[in-house]
Design a protein around this motif. Structure first.
Motif, PDB file in Angstrom:
ATOM      1  N   LYS A 171      -1.525   9.988   2.695  1.00 15.27           N
ATOM      2  CA  LYS A 171      -2.848   9.841   3.489  1.00 15.27           C
ATOM      3  C   LYS A 171      -2.472   9.858   4.968  1.00 15.27           C
ATOM      4  N   PHE A 172      -1.502   9.479   5.324  1.00 17.60           N
ATOM      5  CA  PHE A 172      -1.259   9.480   7.060  1.00 17.60           C
ATOM      6  C   PHE A 172      -1.084  11.204   7.471  1.00 17.60           C
ATOM      7  N   LEU A 173      -0.328  11.788   6.622  1.00 13.18           N
ATOM      8  CA  LEU A 173      -0.369  13.385   6.732  1.00 13.18           C
ATOM      9  C   LEU A 173      -1.834  13.978   6.968  1.00 13.18           C
ATOM     10  N   GLY A 174      -2.637  13.432   5.876  1.00  9.85           N
ATOM     11  CA  GLY A 174      -4.001  14.119   5.971  1.00  9.85           C
ATOM     12  C   GLY A 174      -4.736  13.387   7.077  1.00  9.85           C
ATOM     13  N   PHE A 175      -4.368  12.387   7.647  1.00  8.25           N
ATOM     14  CA  PHE A 175      -5.175  11.723   8.678  1.00  8.25           C
ATOM     15  C   PHE A 175      -4.515  12.457  10.165  1.00  8.25           C
ATOM     16  N   LEU A 176      -3.464  12.873   9.982  1.00  9.90           N
ATOM     17  CA  LEU A 176      -2.995  13.809  11.534  1.00  9.90           C
ATOM     18  C   LEU A 176      -3.482  14.959  11.378  1.00  9.90           C
ATOM     19  N   LEU A 197     -11.902   3.259  10.801  1.00  8.59           N
ATOM     20  CA  LEU A 197     -10.909   2.379  11.481  1.00  8.59           C
ATOM     21  C   LEU A 197      -9.467   2.981  11.852  1.00  8.59           C
ATOM     22  N   GLY A 198      -9.104   3.622  11.080  1.00  9.67           N
ATOM     23  CA  GLY A 198      -7.593   4.105  11.413  1.00  9.67           C
ATOM     24  C   GLY A 198      -7.603   4.742  12.665  1.00  9.67           C
ATOM     25  N   ARG A 199      -8.695   5.747  12.771  1.00 11.99           N
ATOM     26  CA  ARG A 199      -8.755   6.694  14.014  1.00 11.99           C
ATOM     27  C   ARG A 199      -8.727   5.701  15.122  1.00 11.99           C
ATOM     28  N   ARG A 200      -9.790   4.892  15.028  1.00 13.75           N
ATOM     29  CA  ARG A 200     -10.219   3.927  15.970  1.00 13.75           C
ATOM     30  C   ARG A 200      -8.793   3.408  16.809  1.00 13.75           C
ATOM     31  N   ALA A 249       0.921  -1.199  -0.097  1.00 15.57           N
ATOM     32  CA  ALA A 249      -0.167  -0.126  -0.063  1.00 15.57           C
ATOM     33  C   ALA A 249       0.852   1.246  -0.029  1.00 15.57           C
ATOM     34  N   GLN A 250       2.234   1.233   0.597  1.00 13.48           N
ATOM     35  CA  GLN A 250       2.927   2.305   0.680  1.00 13.48           C
ATOM     36  C   GLN A 250       4.104   2.511  -0.507  1.00 13.48           C
ATOM     37  N   GLY A 251       3.962   1.345  -1.455  1.00 12.31           N
ATOM     38  CA  GLY A 251       4.863   1.463  -2.646  1.00 12.31           C
ATOM     39  C   GLY A 251       6.013   1.055  -2.204  1.00 12.31           C
ATOM     40  N   PHE A 278       1.737   1.512   9.602  1.00 11.66           N
ATOM     41  CA  PHE A 278       0.275   1.927   9.942  1.00 11.66           C
ATOM     42  C   PHE A 278      -0.468   1.598   8.779  1.00 11.66           C
ATOM     43  N   TYR A 279      -1.384   0.918   8.812  1.00 10.95           N
ATOM     44  CA  TYR A 279      -2.196   0.348   7.669  1.00 10.95           C
ATOM     45  C   TYR A 279      -3.656  -0.101   7.812  1.00 10.95           C
ATOM     46  N   ILE A 280      -4.492   0.340   7.109  1.00 14.85           N
ATOM     47  CA  ILE A 280      -5.895  -0.160   7.257  1.00 14.85           C
ATOM     48  C   ILE A 280      -6.172  -0.700   5.779  1.00 14.85           C
ATOM     49  N   ALA A 311       7.201  10.772  16.998  1.00 19.21           N
ATOM     50  CA  ALA A 311       7.624  10.921  15.537  1.00 19.21           C
ATOM     51  C   ALA A 311       7.262  10.146  14.572  1.00 19.21           C
ATOM     52  N   ILE A 312       7.234  10.597  13.405  1.00 19.59           N
ATOM     53  CA  ILE A 312       6.654   9.610  12.491  1.00 19.59           C
ATOM     54  C   ILE A 312       7.577   9.197  11.254  1.00 19.59           C
ATOM     55  N   ASP A 313       7.915   8.002  11.167  1.00 20.78           N
ATOM     56  CA  ASP A 313       8.630   7.372   9.894  1.00 20.78           C
ATOM     57  C   ASP A 313       8.002   7.433   8.601  1.00 20.78           C
ATOM     58  N   ARG A 314       8.557   8.374   7.828  1.00 21.81           N
ATOM     59  CA  ARG A 314       8.115   8.427   6.472  1.00 21.81           C
ATOM     60  C   ARG A 314       6.718   8.199   6.197  1.00 21.81           C
ATOM     61  N   PRO A 315       5.973   9.221   6.643  1.00 22.06           N
ATOM     62  CA  PRO A 315       4.669   9.285   6.544  1.00 22.06           C
ATOM     63  C   PRO A 315       4.189   9.509   5.128  1.00 22.06           C
TER      64      PRO A 315
HETATM   65  N1  ACO Z   1      -6.647  10.033   0.385  1.00 23.31           N
HETATM   66  C1  ACO Z   1      -6.183  11.242   1.217  1.00 23.31           C
HETATM   67  N2  ACO Z   1      -6.639  10.973   2.486  1.00 23.31           N
HETATM   68  C2  ACO Z   1      -6.755   9.921   3.257  1.00 23.31           C
HETATM   69  C3  ACO Z   1      -6.939   8.704   2.456  1.00 23.31           C
HETATM   70  C4  ACO Z   1      -6.724   8.859   1.058  1.00 23.31           C
HETATM   71  N3  ACO Z   1      -7.167   7.693   0.097  1.00 23.31           N
HETATM   72  N4  ACO Z   1      -7.403   7.731   3.170  1.00 23.31           N
HETATM   73  C5  ACO Z   1      -7.401   8.256   4.416  1.00 23.31           C
HETATM   74  N5  ACO Z   1      -6.953   9.421   4.293  1.00 23.31           N
HETATM   75  C6  ACO Z   1      -7.076  10.608   5.615  1.00 23.31           C
HETATM   76  C7  ACO Z   1      -7.932  11.497   5.356  1.00 23.31           C
HETATM   77  O1  ACO Z   1      -7.590  12.741   6.115  1.00 23.31           O
HETATM   78  C8  ACO Z   1      -9.288  11.100   5.659  1.00 23.31           C
HETATM   79  O2  ACO Z   1     -10.484  11.940   5.996  1.00 23.31           O
HETATM   80  P1  ACO Z   1     -11.410  12.424   4.792  1.00 23.31           P
HETATM   81  O3  ACO Z   1     -11.941  10.988   4.431  1.00 23.31           O
HETATM   82  O4  ACO Z   1     -12.306  13.132   5.391  1.00 23.31           O
HETATM   83  O5  ACO Z   1     -10.600  13.119   3.851  1.00 23.31           O
HETATM   84  C9  ACO Z   1      -8.889  10.319   6.944  1.00 23.31           C
HETATM   85  O6  ACO Z   1      -7.538   9.774   6.678  1.00 23.31           O
HETATM   86  C10 ACO Z   1      -9.779   9.074   7.305  1.00 23.31           C
HETATM   87  O7  ACO Z   1      -9.547   8.658   8.623  1.00 23.31           O
HETATM   88  P2  ACO Z   1      -9.767   7.143   9.006  1.00 23.31           P
HETATM   89  O8  ACO Z   1     -10.950   6.430   8.226  1.00 23.31           O
HETATM   90  O9  ACO Z   1      -9.626   6.909  10.391  1.00 23.31           O
HETATM   91  O10 ACO Z   1      -8.443   6.647   8.263  1.00 23.31           O
HETATM   92  P3  ACO Z   1      -8.197   5.258   7.735  1.00 23.31           P
HETATM   93  O11 ACO Z   1      -9.017   4.197   8.488  1.00 23.31           O
HETATM   94  O12 ACO Z   1      -8.207   5.241   6.161  1.00 23.31           O
HETATM   95  O13 ACO Z   1      -6.550   5.016   7.985  1.00 23.31           O
HETATM   96  C11 ACO Z   1      -4.267   5.075   6.931  1.00 23.31           C
HETATM   97  C12 ACO Z   1      -5.528   5.825   7.736  1.00 23.31           C
HETATM   98  C13 ACO Z   1      -3.696   3.981   7.875  1.00 23.31           C
HETATM   99  C14 ACO Z   1      -3.462   6.208   6.517  1.00 23.31           C
HETATM  100  C15 ACO Z   1      -4.853   4.348   5.826  1.00 23.31           C
HETATM  101  O14 ACO Z   1      -5.679   5.318   4.790  1.00 23.31           O
HETATM  102  C16 ACO Z   1      -4.046   3.577   5.101  1.00 23.31           C
HETATM  103  O15 ACO Z   1      -3.580   2.365   5.230  1.00 23.31           O
HETATM  104  N6  ACO Z   1      -3.466   4.092   3.983  1.00 23.31           N
HETATM  105  C17 ACO Z   1      -2.455   3.256   2.998  1.00 23.31           C
HETATM  106  C18 ACO Z   1      -1.159   2.879   3.908  1.00 23.31           C
HETATM  107  C19 ACO Z   1      -0.567   4.178   4.317  1.00 23.31           C
HETATM  108  O16 ACO Z   1      -0.468   5.205   3.721  1.00 23.31           O
HETATM  109  N7  ACO Z   1      -0.391   4.055   5.754  1.00 23.31           N
HETATM  110  C20 ACO Z   1       0.703   5.147   6.516  1.00 23.31           C
HETATM  111  C21 ACO Z   1       2.021   5.108   6.081  1.00 23.31           C
HETATM  112  S1  ACO Z   1       3.339   5.984   7.083  1.00 23.31           S
HETATM  113  C22 ACO Z   1       3.514   5.083   8.498  1.00 23.31           C
HETATM  114  O17 ACO Z   1       2.849   4.061   8.461  1.00 23.31           O
HETATM  115  C23 ACO Z   1       4.460   5.903   9.524  1.00 23.31           C
END
Ligand code: ACO
Length: 198
Positions: A163-168, A136-139, A59-61, A125-127, A156-160
């Motif tokens: 999507k994760f930056l948007g999440f935070l 679910l990610g938030r939970r 998922a993270q390429g 971090f992965y959903i 500290a966050i390793d290589r966010p």
């Molecule tokens: N595009 C942009 N933002 C996204 C996306 C997406 N495809 N998916 C989630 N987000 C962000 C947005 O801010 C979104 O809010 P919005 O829908 O209103 O725009 C918010 O996350 C949603 O929150 P949740 O539903 O709680 O998040 P989710 O369950 O999707 O978990 C996660 C977030 C873990 C980043 C998930 O999307 C994922 O697994 N992505 C792919 C793998 C990844 O990028 N992992 C993080 C790598 S960095 C690291 O691990 C340190």
């Protein structure tokens, strides 16, 4: 990848709660049993960790997983696994994972002031694709914050990923990440407050 991670065995026998925390023993909380049962549980847990680690990397390429059962065994990391107990005809499915750990880091703030710190870090971090953006990610993240008694800006966050930056940003109001040369990211609240001298 259309469905969450399913296994031949019954996940509900392994996981007593929807979020379980595993460390280097690969033993889920609440496990009881003899040596053979222990070995069986560790073998199943290894399969789960390897499968979800691979899915996260994909998922993270990334070309290879950063989370594997072997690496977890030789670490002090904490891995939180999220499962849906009702999926797969009641056998359950793994829907996400979050890995944290303490790292020794050298970080710079916006003013170029540097700090040598050993913060708790978000490492992986992965959903599952079929469940992303449903909360679910938030939970899972909230569960980790509670367990580790920490505020997100203190990590500290390793290589966010984006999507994760948007999440935070969305869930914790964390914006304008301070990018580090070691590929970690921190936010302004990470640094100890310094008093302005006039
Ligand atoms: N595009 C942009 N933002 C996204 C996306 C997406 N495809 N998916 C989630 N987000 C962000 C947005 O801010 C979104 O809010 P919005 O829908 O209103 O725009 C918010 O996350 C949603 O929150 P949740 O539903 O709680 O998040 P989710 O369950 O999707 O978990 C996660 C977030 C873990 C980043 C998930 O999307 C994922 O697994 N992505 C792919 C793998 C990844 O990028 N992992 C993080 C790598 S960095 C690291 O691990 C340190």
């Amino acid at each position: 990848l259309s469905r969450a991670m399913e296994f031949r065995f019954d996940l509900n026998e392994l996981f007593k709660q929807p979020i379980v925390e595993v460390g280097n023993t690969l033993i889920p909380p609440g496990f009881t049993g003899d040596k053979r049962a222990l070995w069986d549980v560790q073998s199943k847990m290894s399969q789960i960790v390897n499968a979800i680690g691979e899915a996260s990397a994909h998922a993270q390429g990334l070309s290879k997983p950063i989370t594997t059962a072997d690496r977890l065994r030789n670490s002090e990391y904490k891995l939180y696994l999220l499962m849906d107990p009702t999926a797969n005809n009641g056998k359950g499915a793994v829907t996400g994972m979050l890995k944290t750990g303490t790292k020794g880091l050298y970080v710079f703030d916006r003013n170029g002031q540097h700090y040598q710190v050993s913060p708790q870090c978000v490492l992986d971090f992965y959903i599952h694709e079929s469940r992303q953006r449903t909360g679910l990610g938030r939970r899972l993240f909230e569960h980790m914050l509670q367990r580790q008694q920490i505020e997100p800006e203190k990590m500290a966050i390793d290589r966010p990923s984006d999507k994760f930056l948007g999440f935070l940003s969305k869930h914790y109001g964390l914006n304008a990440p301070v990018k580090q040369m070691n590929n970690y990211v921190v936010y302004d609240g990470f640094f100890p407050k310094t008093h302005e001298t006039p």
